[in-house]
Design an enzyme around this catalytic site. Structure first.
Site, short mmCIF file in Angstrom:
data_model
loop_
_atom_site.label_atom_id
_atom_site.label_comp_id
_atom_site.label_asym_id
_atom_site.label_seq_id
_atom_site.Cartn_x
_atom_site.Cartn_y
_atom_site.Cartn_z
N SER A 245 34.46 22.71 26.51
CA SER A 245 33.67 21.73 25.78
C SER A 245 33.82 20.32 26.38
CB SER A 245 34.08 21.78 24.30
OG SER A 245 33.18 21.07 23.51
N ASP A 337 25.65 29.37 22.45
CA ASP A 337 26.43 28.18 22.09
C ASP A 337 25.54 27.24 21.27
OD1 ASP A 337 27.92 25.84 22.00
OD2 ASP A 337 28.63 26.03 24.07
N HIS A 372 30.31 29.17 21.35
CA HIS A 372 30.94 28.04 22.04
C HIS A 372 32.43 28.28 22.32
CE1 HIS A 372 31.41 23.88 23.28
NE2 HIS A 372 32.34 23.66 22.36
#
Length: 440
Positions: A245, A337, A372
């Site tokens: 991320s 995601d 994600h």
């Protein structure tokens, strides 16, 4: 259990190995039941934060009165089909738990303890009110025997170094998590268990930021890199960087522009190159915050952050120039995601690198229906969980995305291939590039 008489059945439950690393499989075998009988196999885990999690599956014993979870079909429950490790990855909070929980190991020096039990019939609830036919406890560890855990506080760092067992020298890795901050050690501990000295780094909420109120700058990452480089048991020219991320954003920026940090290879899990290129960490987060009105919410009030960075800008000052990247780069992408535009970013980076002639360095692992939070194998999938952003300090329910079984497969596959990639580029020739990975 204090004074309870064991039920008369001699059901035999065999779980092997009872103690292993988090990314190792175990075998669950139920023997000595009536042929064709219906059974429920259940996993139960009480998390460090006191919350309880469970997974369960329905099986029918074969003609010899046996159920083998690794080979037999689950007919229903928290997973179905043949899923050797479904009892771990389909763990979910027990009914009545507070919403938005996410399971994460905070103390890697203790194991995750999971109780595997067998019940009569195909059941979906009320497990606590009955005595199982048999139970076994398994321990799953993020840290292998002999791995050293070394807290690092020098030069204002908030970090933990994990050194593999043995004399070394070992390649090194800088491990960065995302926008939630905190010092998270479990992935670094597991990497060290596979022979790579790994430094887990808190860069959003380190003590120095908590004390001064100021976010760290590039120097902070350079200091962390030097800690790895100067360690007598670490190969100073074999250092990688891994980010998930927001951590991925920093990996791209570092690989492209840093004059100090020279990487042997880099890995991003659901990261994006979209960021103001000349910005400090503080300004980068401010940039995301200024785009906050692009966020959407689901009917369940779960926040979708992915539109913050969409559409992918054409303005070169708003994205890392990945044409400058000189080391092998692995992108792990969850195509579902909902938190970050990882897939769109990966496609744009691929195109940029093809134009620049450095796409031979790029490997993209893209997983349909994965979300994600692609974690090490068998970690339970959190489709959404409560998330406290570092800057705004408000807690929201963030939608991460992913469909449980597909996400679990992505976690297992990506981890295996990531270890192969890291070892090839950290132990392999001087710079083998990523060409050999196109066949992964």
């Amino acid at each position: 259990e204090g004074g309870k008489v064991r039920t008369q059945s001699c059901v035999n439950l065999w779980v092997q190995p009872t103690r292993g690393l988090m990314d190792e499989k175990f075998v669950v075998l139920v023997q000595n039941v009536l042929p064709g009988s219906q059974l429920t196999v259940r996993a139960f885990h009480r998390c460090e934060d006191g919350h309880s999690w469970e997974a369960f599956a329905h099986y029918n014993a074969n003609t010899s009165g046996t159920v083998n979870v690794a080979e037999d079909l689950s007919l229903g429950g928290t997973y179905s089909g043949v899923e050797p490790m479904g009892l771990l990855w389909s763990l979910r909070p027990v009914p009545g738990s507070k919403p938005g929980l996410r399971m994460r190991k905070m103390n890697v020096q203790t194991p995750m303890e999971v109780t595997i039990s067998v019940y009569q019939g195909h059941q979906t609830e009320g497990f606590m009110d009955q005595v199982p036919l048999a139970s076994e406890m398994v321990e799953r560890w993020y840290i292998a025997p002999g791995v050293h855990r070394i807290p690092i506080t020098e030069d204002g760092l908030s970090a933990t170094l994990f050194l593999p067992s043995g004399p070394g020298p070992f390649p090194g890795l800088l491990d960065l998590w995302g926008g939630g901050g905190k010092l998270l050690e479990y992935r670094a501990a597991l990497l060290a268990s596979h022979g790579i000295a790994s430094l887990a780094l808190d860069y959003l909420t380190p003590k120095i930021t908590m004390k001064t109120g100021r976010m760290v700058d590039d120097q902070y990452f350079e200091t962390a890199y030097r800690v790895l480089q100067q360690h007598p048991q670490i190969l100073d020219s074999r250092i990688a960087m891994l980010g998930l991320s927001l951590g991925g954003s920093i990996v791209f920026k570092t690989a492209a522009y840093s004059q100090v940090i020279k990487l042997s290879c880099a890995v991003s899990i659901n990261g994006s190159h979209v960021q103001p290129v000349d910005a400090s960490l503080d300004e980068m987060i401010l940039f995301f915050k200024e785009n906050a009105e692009k966020c959407r919410s689901t009917e369940q009030n779960e926040v979708i952050f992915r539109d913050l960075l969409l559409p992918i800008p054409t303005d070169p000052t708003l994205k890392v120039d990945v044409a400058r990247i000189q080391c092998p780069l692995l992108l792990v992408v969850g195509e579902d995601d909902q938190n970050w535009p990882a897939h769109e970013s990966a496609m744009d980076m691929k195109e940029m690198m093809e134009r620049a002639g450095n796409s031979h360095l790029l490997t993209v692992l893209s997983y349909p229906n994965a979300g994600h939070l692609i974690e090490p194998p068998y970690a339970p999938h959190a489709r959404a969980s409560s998330f406290r952003s570092v800057k705004s300090h408000e807690t929201v329910m963030a939608l991460w995305g992913g469909e449980t079984a597909a996400h679990a497969r992505a976690q297992e596959d990506a981890w295996r291939k990531m270890l192969v990639f890291l070892k090839a580029n950290l132990y392999g020739g001087t710079n083998p590039g990523a060409a050999s990975f196109s066949k992964l």
